[in-house]
Structures are given as structure tokens and as C-alpha cells.
Scaffold this motif. Structure first.
Motif, short mmCIF file in Angstrom:
data_model
loop_
_atom_site.label_atom_id
_atom_site.label_comp_id
_atom_site.label_asym_id
_atom_site.label_seq_id
_atom_site.Cartn_x
_atom_site.Cartn_y
_atom_site.Cartn_z
N SER A 167 2.46 -6.14 -6.03
CA SER A 167 3.32 -6.42 -7.18
C SER A 167 4.78 -6.14 -6.86
N ALA A 168 5.65 -6.66 -7.71
CA ALA A 168 7.08 -6.46 -7.54
C ALA A 168 7.43 -4.97 -7.61
N ALA A 169 6.58 -4.20 -8.27
CA ALA A 169 6.82 -2.76 -8.38
C ALA A 169 6.75 -2.07 -7.01
N SER A 170 6.11 -2.73 -6.05
CA SER A 170 5.97 -2.17 -4.71
C SER A 170 7.09 -2.61 -3.77
N ALA A 171 8.01 -3.43 -4.27
CA ALA A 171 9.14 -3.87 -3.45
C ALA A 171 9.98 -2.66 -3.04
N PRO A 172 10.58 -2.69 -1.85
CA PRO A 172 10.71 -3.82 -0.92
C PRO A 172 9.58 -3.91 0.11
N TYR A 173 8.39 -3.35 -0.21
CA TYR A 173 7.27 -3.36 0.73
C TYR A 173 6.07 -4.09 0.13
N ASN A 174 6.34 -5.24 -0.48
CA ASN A 174 5.31 -5.97 -1.21
C ASN A 174 4.95 -7.31 -0.58
N LEU A 175 5.33 -7.51 0.69
CA LEU A 175 5.08 -8.80 1.36
C LEU A 175 4.04 -8.71 2.47
N GLY A 176 3.33 -7.58 2.54
CA GLY A 176 2.24 -7.46 3.52
C GLY A 176 2.65 -7.07 4.91
N ARG A 177 3.93 -6.76 5.13
CA ARG A 177 4.39 -6.46 6.48
C ARG A 177 4.01 -5.05 6.93
N THR A 178 3.63 -4.16 5.99
CA THR A 178 3.08 -2.87 6.41
C THR A 178 1.82 -3.12 7.24
N GLY A 179 1.00 -4.07 6.81
CA GLY A 179 -0.20 -4.43 7.57
C GLY A 179 0.14 -4.96 8.94
N THR A 180 1.14 -5.83 9.03
CA THR A 180 1.55 -6.40 10.32
C THR A 180 2.04 -5.30 11.26
N HIS A 181 2.85 -4.39 10.75
CA HIS A 181 3.38 -3.28 11.54
C HIS A 181 2.25 -2.39 12.06
N GLU A 182 1.32 -2.03 11.19
CA GLU A 182 0.25 -1.11 11.59
C GLU A 182 -0.75 -1.78 12.53
N VAL B 146 -6.98 0.91 10.89
CA VAL B 146 -5.68 0.94 10.22
C VAL B 146 -5.88 1.42 8.79
N VAL B 147 -4.94 2.22 8.30
CA VAL B 147 -4.94 2.66 6.91
C VAL B 147 -3.66 2.14 6.25
N ILE B 148 -3.80 1.50 5.09
CA ILE B 148 -2.64 0.99 4.35
C ILE B 148 -2.74 1.51 2.92
N ASP B 149 -1.65 2.08 2.43
CA ASP B 149 -1.64 2.53 1.04
C ASP B 149 -1.88 1.34 0.11
N SER B 150 -2.70 1.55 -0.91
CA SER B 150 -3.08 0.47 -1.82
C SER B 150 -1.88 -0.22 -2.45
N ASN B 151 -0.80 0.52 -2.69
CA ASN B 151 0.39 -0.07 -3.31
C ASN B 151 1.07 -1.10 -2.43
N TYR B 152 0.81 -1.05 -1.13
CA TYR B 152 1.55 -1.89 -0.19
C TYR B 152 0.62 -2.79 0.62
N PHE B 153 -0.55 -3.04 0.07
CA PHE B 153 -1.57 -3.84 0.75
C PHE B 153 -1.38 -5.30 0.38
#
Length: 318
Positions: free
Chosen positions: A214-229, A203-210
């Protein structure tokens, strides 16, 4: 309920996501207006490059459907614990994410895959009978770090090769490798489905959304990109089957017209007939991190099938 057809696999493999896969030549942008997962695009490129991949995946699908139809099957050792190696590729300090942020991603995976995430209680009553705990957990066993001058990495798997400036996967037959790097092109992450080359598995996850970023990465800042991938890595498809009103090969996920974004208000009525509500809170949709919080029993059965003896990832169950 959808009828599962093996012939749908061959048809589904012809469809791509809404955006093309990128390479390092693609202009990089940090502006992400909605979730973009490149897993299907990468699969399409792999299918074009390896004519035998479709045959391997069809064989995996046939095995999966056979195991799902046998309600009495058991996993190799009951419960699966997935060892995880995280490979961090960084050019900037921000890309060199901390150990704590990495561990936060593992924690999110453990909650989401065991249905101990607090928002699991928000699943609508309509799907109370199909919502599921996958009961697979994850253990961080190693973090590899490598400074690089390369960015963005794109989706051509260069980050997975030491010869191309990245890091080779560690024992991919028995370890989930996750790469953290800047992907570019507005892509949050992508995964390799079962059946692909071991040299690029993971799996590859962009560092901003890992993880909990930070709040700057919202609305993808809760780790769910990892769950999806990781869901893709475990053989789950997008909820809309990468086609208009398509088939994700899971019987208890309602047919979706296409990907959903943001946090749709329930009930969200589908345009696919017959009239029904879409399961926008499923992890395999494209909603914001706070808008996705459930797997189903059908997805669980599909996942379990790859870990039993003879399954594509059976070595993890031994």
C-alpha cells in the motif's frame, strides 16, 4: 574499476551494517526513516556461532572468482527458473497478506532480474555498457500460512523454525523460501548468503514491504526490498562493501563511500578517490524503491557462478 582480491573476503566479513541484529526483545517500531537490511548483521552473528562458516564462504568465494575469470563457462541448463515457496506468518489481518500481493512480489522479481522493469531505461548512459539482465526467473509454487501470537520476529531466524512458532523451509536445496512477517526494529528484510545452514536458508521480508504494497508503505512499496534481499541470497554484497569505500567484490560497480538513501540526483559524485560517480540506482544500495533499478554484468557473473556445477546453489540449475 575495483581490483578483486580474495583476501578482501576475510576483511569484509568483519564489518557490520549500521544497525545491530534484533531479537523479539527489541522494541518494535513501524516508523522507517530509511532502508535497513539486516543481512550483514545476521551473517556476523552466524559467523560468530559457526567457526566453519567463514571457511565455507571463503571456498565459495574462491570458486566464484575462478568461474568469473573463465569467460566461457555456461550454466547447467542455460536459464534458471527458481521455484519459490512463500511462508506467511500473521497475527493481524494486515500481516496475512493476500495471494495477489504475494504474486506481485514474484512479478517484480521477474521484471527486475530480466531487466524488463520500465525504469531500467533510466540507467545513465555512463553505465550503458555494464547494465545487465540477470536472466533468472521465479515461479511461485506454494504459499504456506500460519496464524501466530508472536510479533515482532526479529532477525534470529525464529520465523524459519516450526519449533519456535514459525515455519520450516521447504526443500531449501532446490527452492527459494521467502518468509513474510513483521520483523521489527525498522528492518525491511534480510537474507542468508550462500554457505549458511539449510535450516535457515532463504529470505525474510517484512509484511509491510512485501511486493506491491500500500501507499502507506512508501517509499518501500514497489517490491524492491525483495529484489535487494534475493540479490544477497544470490551472493551479492552491498554496493559499498559494508565499509567506508569498501569492496563489494564486483569489478564494474563504482566504489561507494557508504550506503545511499532516498533518490540521489545523478550524477552523485563519490568522496572515494579517484573522483567518480556512484551507482546509486543499483539494487544493492539502500535507496528508495523508485531509486533502484539495475544490476551490472559483474553482478550477473557473480550470480551465475553459484548456479554452475560445483557452485553453492548448483541444484537449482539441474
Amino acid at each position: 574499476m575495483k581490483k578483486i582480491l580474495l583476501s578482501a573476503v576475510a576483511t569484509m566479513l568483519l564489518f557490520s551494517c549500521q544497525n545491530d541484529a534484533t531479537d523479539a526483545a527489541t522494541p518494535i517500531t513501524n516508523a522507517v526513516t530509511h532502508r535497513i537490511c539486516a543481512s550483514q548483521d545476521v551473517l556476523n552473528e552466524q559467523l560468530a556461532a559457526d567457526p566453519k562458516l567463514a571457511l565455507r564462504m571463503n571456498k565459495i568465494e574462491a570458486f566464484t572468482q575462478k568461474r568469473i575469470s573463465n569467460k566461457n563457462f555456461r550454466l547447467v541448463n542455460g536459464k534458471i527458473v527458481i521455484p519459490v515457496v512463500v511462508n506467511v506468518l500473521y497475527r493481524t489481518t494486515a500481516e496475512n497478506i493476500s495471494d495477489a500481493q504475494i504474486q506481485s512480489q514474484i512479478d517484480v522479481l521477474n521484471k527486475d532480474f530480466t531487466a524488463t522493469n520500465p525504469d531500467f531505461a533510466s540507467v545513465p548512459a555512463e553505465w550503458s555498457g555494464v547494465k545487465a539482465a540477470i536472466d533468472i526467473t521465479f515461479e511461485l509454487v506454494k504459499i504456506n500460512r500460519k496464524a501466530t501470537t508472536k510479533t515482532p520476529w526479529g532477525t534470529r531466524d525464529a520465523m524459519k523454525s516450526t519449533k519456535k512458532g514459525g515455519l520450516d523451509p521447504t526443500t531449501p536445496t532446490t527452492t527459494l523460501n521467502i518468509w513474510a512477517c513483521t520483523i521489527g526494529g525498522g528492518i525491511l528484510g534480510y537474507a542468508q548468503f550462500p554457505g549458511g545452514s539449510l535450516a535457515t536458508d532463504g529470505v525474510v521480508i517484512d509484511s509491510n514491504y512485501f511486493g506491491l504494497s500500500s501507499a502507506a508503505s512508501a517509499p518501500y512499496n514497489l517490491g524492491r526490498t525483495g529484489t535487494h534481499e534475493v540479490g544477497h541470497w544470490m551472493n551479492l554484497r552491498h554496493i559499498w562493501g559494508d565499509a567506508s569505500c569498501g569492496n563489494d567484490l564486483v569489478a564494474d560497480t563504482p566504489v561507494a563511500q557508504t550506503s545511499n538513501f532516498g533518490v540521489p540526483t545523478y550524477p552523485y559524485v563519490s568522496t572515494c578517490l579517484p573522483v567518480h560517480n556512484e551507482m546509486t540506482m543499483n539494487y544493492m544500495d539502500y535507496t528508495d524503491d523508485r531509486g533502484m533499478y539495475m544490476f551490472t554484468n559483474g553482478q550477473k557473473a557473480r550470480i551465475n557462478a553459484i548456479f554452475v556445477v560445483g557452485g553453492a546453489r548448483a541444484a537449482f540449475g539441474i
